[in-house]
Design an enzyme around this catalytic site. Structure first.
Site, PDB file in Angstrom:
ATOM      1  N   CYS A   1     -19.520  20.399  34.127  1.00  0.00           N
ATOM      2  CA  CYS A   1     -18.243  21.079  34.368  1.00  0.00           C
ATOM      3  C   CYS A   1     -17.175  19.997  34.491  1.00  0.00           C
ATOM      4  O   CYS A   1     -16.987  19.418  35.566  1.00  0.00           O
ATOM      5  CB  CYS A   1     -18.304  21.925  35.639  1.00  0.00           C
ATOM      6  SG  CYS A   1     -16.749  22.812  35.958  1.00  0.00           S
TER       7      CYS A   1
ATOM      8  N   CYS B   1       0.604  30.807  43.464  1.00  0.00           N
ATOM      9  CA  CYS B   1      -0.263  30.594  42.309  1.00  0.00           C
ATOM     10  C   CYS B   1      -0.049  31.679  41.256  1.00  0.00           C
ATOM     11  O   CYS B   1      -0.812  31.762  40.297  1.00  0.00           O
ATOM     12  CB  CYS B   1      -1.727  30.559  42.737  1.00  0.00           C
ATOM     13  SG  CYS B   1      -2.299  32.101  43.491  1.00  0.00           S
TER      14      CYS B   1
END
Length: 417
Positions: free
Chosen positions: A152, A374
């Site tokens: 990842c 966000c």
């Protein structure tokens, strides 16, 4: 379902390529503007079959799990690894620009604060048991299929290097067919692993988990649905010298660099404010930093987070007075008269924004406000409420805390006219 060739015109807000065949709007994942793609289409959604021509901004993805050719399925953790910075960075900034424009807000939008691979200290993984064994990874885009990951690139090395250990931990807890969610945070004392899903574990599983953790290093805590199962070392986070023990699964900013950038922007704007309110304060990401400037009232709906914040303040030297209050600001926002005693307010709500709280702020006498979000769309809505109440938006700074995704953080500064 027959194949057709589409010309990609732009990037949509979710990071998909957008085509307009015969006036329709069709979304094609993993494509870029100026590309010609052969696709299979169902209504407004298409699946990429092959590229007929590639855009000059296209680059080779760094992760083996990304894209339609990813090993074991298309990982849904990223959506824009194939876009070079010359396209990707303006796209991220423009998400904020267009959100503000949609609400008629005139403000200076700063250049994007960029992100780098290997910075995400907090990831959310899915674990699911199948006939072939336990899968641990991210869900495939728009699917419940779990892509079993072996790497990842967005995550810190301290998490990536422990994917095998995390799978061993999940294998002890996830014994049925239902999926579980693992929130993994890198802390100063090792990984904090918060599992949600299985309702309970038996005594045998607890013994196995103990044996499993004894064979591992730097696993600070494992919890299930908020209950601590094992805690070899209390997980610690550092907020500019204040050490916090987060509650299990507590929200933390995704990267340290973005967190510090947001804090610096907030502190620079409020200056020497003597009385500060930090709303949606969480475990004290900003509150504990602000307490080095002035007296702080921190308000948060999660009681465990309030306790963690208060404990950190009481055990950190050099901070000014801080009071931590448990309060649901969606249902009971601070009222205008309560707000008028503050020189500055900082708020960082969930994606839903802070509409009710902003309606009260708009009627207040607070001189300076820092809005952190966000979600550019709800941020723009909240800023519109504040500007209608007499506040002027200064600078809005987009921060790429969520690398290679369509999500972007933003910090807006406001001053009462």
């Amino acid at each position: 379902m027959s194949a057709e060739t589409l010309q990609i015109d732009s990037l949509g807000a979710q990071g998909d390529g957008v085509a307009h065949p015969e006036g329709a709007t069709v979304f094609v994942p993993f494509t870029l503007p100026k590309e010609e793609a052969k696709v299979a289409r169902v209504k407004d959604q298409a699946t990429l079959i092959s590229l007929m021509s590639a855009a000059p901004e296209r680059i080779k993805p760094v992760c083996r799990h990304f894209g339609p050719d990813g090993d074991g399925g298309t990982c849904g953790g990223c959506s824009l690894q194939h876009a070079g910075d010359a396209l990707y960075h303006p796209f991220k900034r423009d998400l904020v620009v267009q959100a503000l424009k949609s609400k008629g807000i005139e403000a200076e939008v700063a250049p994007l604060m960029t992100a780098a691979p290997g910075e995400r200290r907090r990831v959310v993984l899915t674990a699911k048991r199948t006939d072939k064994g336990l899968l641990l990874g991210y869900n495939q885009a728009q699917s419940h299929h779990v892509v079993d990951i072996s790497e990842c690139p967005i995550a810190v090395p301290g998490i990536v290097s422990r994917l095998g250990d995390l799978k061993r931990i999940a294998a002890v807890i996830v014994t049925g067919s239902d999926a579980a969610r693992l929130t993994v945070t890198e802390t100063l004392n090792g990984l904090d692993v918060s599992i949600e899903g299985p309702k309970t574990v038996g005594s045998g599983q607890r013994r196995t988990l103990t044996d499993t953790l004894n064979s591992m290093q730097r696993i600070g805590r494992v919890s299930l649905n908020g209950e601590i199962l094992l805690e070899p070392a209390k997980p610690l986070l550092d907020f500019s010298g204040a050490r916090v023990v987060p509650s299990p699964g507590a929200f933390t900013q995704a990267t340290v660099r973005a967190e510090e950038a947001m804090a610096e922007l907030a502190i620079a704007h409020i200056g020497k404010a003597k009385r500060i309110a930090d709303l949606f304060a969480g475990i004290g990401t900003f509150s504990l930093r602000l307490a080095r400037i002035g007296q702080v009232q921190a308000v948060e709906s999660d009681g465990n987070a309030v306790q963690a914040l208060d404990h950190a303040w009481r055990n950190t030297q050099g901070l000014k007075q801080l009071t931590a209050e448990k309060r649901d600001l969606f249902r009971r926002p601070l009222m205008t008269q309560e707000l008028n005693k503050f020189d500055a307010v900082v708020f960082d709500p969930p994606r839903a924004g802070a509409e009710a709280q902003c309606q009260e702020l708009a009627r207040s006498k607070v001189k300076k406000i820092v809005a952190i979000s966000c979600n550019p769309l709800t941020l723009a809505r909240d800023l519109a409420i504040l500007t209608a109440g007499g506040y002027k938006v200064g600078t809005v700074t987009p921060i790429d805390q969520f690398l290679w995704s369509h999500h972007v953080e933003a910090v807006a500064t406001l001053t009462r006219r």
